[in-house]
Design a protein around this motif. Structure first.
Motif, mmCIF file in Angstrom:
data_model
loop_
_atom_site.group_PDB
_atom_site.id
_atom_site.type_symbol
_atom_site.label_atom_id
_atom_site.label_comp_id
_atom_site.label_asym_id
_atom_site.label_seq_id
_atom_site.Cartn_x
_atom_site.Cartn_y
_atom_site.Cartn_z
ATOM 1 N N ASP A 37 39.048 41.263 35.028
ATOM 2 C CA ASP A 37 38.936 40.099 34.142
ATOM 3 C C ASP A 37 38.290 40.584 32.849
ATOM 4 O OD1 ASP A 37 36.139 40.129 34.612
ATOM 5 O OD2 ASP A 37 36.242 38.503 36.065
ATOM 6 N N GLU A 57 36.347 33.063 32.604
ATOM 7 C CA GLU A 57 37.005 33.344 33.881
ATOM 8 C C GLU A 57 38.512 33.185 33.740
ATOM 9 O OE1 GLU A 57 35.296 34.532 36.450
ATOM 10 O OE2 GLU A 57 33.553 34.375 35.145
ATOM 11 N N ALA A 58 39.265 33.828 34.620
ATOM 12 C CA ALA A 58 40.730 33.807 34.541
ATOM 13 C C ALA A 58 41.282 32.382 34.521
ATOM 14 C CB ALA A 58 41.334 34.599 35.697
ATOM 15 N N ALA A 59 40.696 31.488 35.275
ATOM 16 C CA ALA A 59 41.193 30.109 35.353
ATOM 17 C C ALA A 59 40.656 29.219 34.233
ATOM 18 C CB ALA A 59 40.830 29.496 36.699
ATOM 19 N N THR A 61 40.061 27.477 30.721
ATOM 20 C CA THR A 61 40.849 27.148 29.541
ATOM 21 C C THR A 61 39.920 26.814 28.385
ATOM 22 O OG1 THR A 61 41.047 24.835 30.200
ATOM 23 C CG2 THR A 61 42.853 26.301 30.847
ATOM 24 N N LYS A 71 44.763 29.509 28.112
ATOM 25 C CA LYS A 71 44.022 30.210 29.167
ATOM 26 C C LYS A 71 43.216 31.348 28.528
ATOM 27 C CE LYS A 71 46.419 28.617 33.003
ATOM 28 N NZ LYS A 71 45.645 27.919 33.961
ATOM 29 N N ARG A 74 42.406 34.505 30.750
ATOM 30 C CA ARG A 74 43.519 35.451 30.851
ATOM 31 C C ARG A 74 43.715 36.193 29.547
ATOM 32 N NH1 ARG A 74 47.772 31.944 34.425
ATOM 33 N NH2 ARG A 74 46.554 32.087 36.342
ATOM 34 N N GLU A 75 43.519 35.498 28.430
ATOM 35 C CA GLU A 75 43.654 36.142 27.126
ATOM 36 C C GLU A 75 42.594 37.229 26.946
ATOM 37 O OE1 GLU A 75 43.212 34.667 22.643
ATOM 38 O OE2 GLU A 75 44.923 33.784 23.704
ATOM 39 N N ALA A 77 41.125 38.989 29.352
ATOM 40 C CA ALA A 77 41.498 40.106 30.224
ATOM 41 C C ALA A 77 42.652 40.900 29.610
ATOM 42 C CB ALA A 77 41.881 39.586 31.608
ATOM 43 N N HIS A 78 43.625 40.196 29.054
ATOM 44 C CA HIS A 78 44.768 40.859 28.434
ATOM 45 C C HIS A 78 44.317 41.696 27.228
ATOM 46 C CE1 HIS A 78 48.891 41.550 27.243
ATOM 47 N NE2 HIS A 78 48.572 41.154 26.020
#
Length: 174
Positions: A37, A57-59, A61, A71, A74-75, A77-78
């Protein structure tokens, strides 16, 4: 990856001994990294929490300045995965103020925690250290990443998520 309370305990509690055992107490660990993450990577089979920052966190928003939900976890982590690419990361174990173990991880000479905070993909974790507060301030001043819109502090989001899970669990038990 949505962290459940058990996963949080695993990441915060088991991380230190795993890092120390894998790399030797106080010795760096190097290798290609897999991003778990926005503030956790895995190097040579060892999960490592990036020192001094807290990423969504991944979830989780967040909202853009136009009010559109995205998200952000996720952004984050990416962005970290893109920055690391196939490079070799070197992590030096570091104890946080709370006693948790983490590591200062570098890609070449670049501190990944500083980069994440400066790009606005993570906030400085002031409960642990003020090391990355200046990088966070620069991201805020230029409205980068999270600072381009609105977001809930990752620690607050986790607390609210745990409270919601606990409330749902007790409602099911009744």
């Amino acid at each position: 990856m949505l962290r459940t309370p058990l996963a949080v305990l695993i990441l915060s509690g088991a991380l230190g001994p795993a890092l120390a055992a894998e790399s030797g107490a106080g010795h760096p660990i190097s290798g290609r990294a897999t991003v778990i993450d926005g503030d956790t990577i895995e190097v040579r089979g060892t999960r490592i929490r990036l020192y001094g920052i807290d990423a969504p966190e991944a979830a989780q928003t967040c909202e853009t300045s136009a009010g559109r939900s995205y998200k952000c976890g996720r952004e984050a982590a990416h962005a970290l995965a893109e920055r690391i690419g196939t490079g070799i990361v070197t992590c030096e174990p570091h104890r946080e103020a709370s006693g948790r173990r983490a590591a200062i991880c570098r890609l070449g000479h670049e501190d990944l925690s500083a980069w994440m905070a400066a790009q606005g993909h993570a906030v400085a974790d002031r409960r642990q250290s003020t090391t990355y507060a200046d990088a966070e301030s620069k991201a805020w001043a230029t409205r980068r990443g999270l600072w381009a819109g609105t977001f809930e502090e990752p620690a607050e989001w986790r607390r609210a998520s745990r409270s919601a899970e606990a409330a749902a669990g007790s409602a099911l038990a009744e």
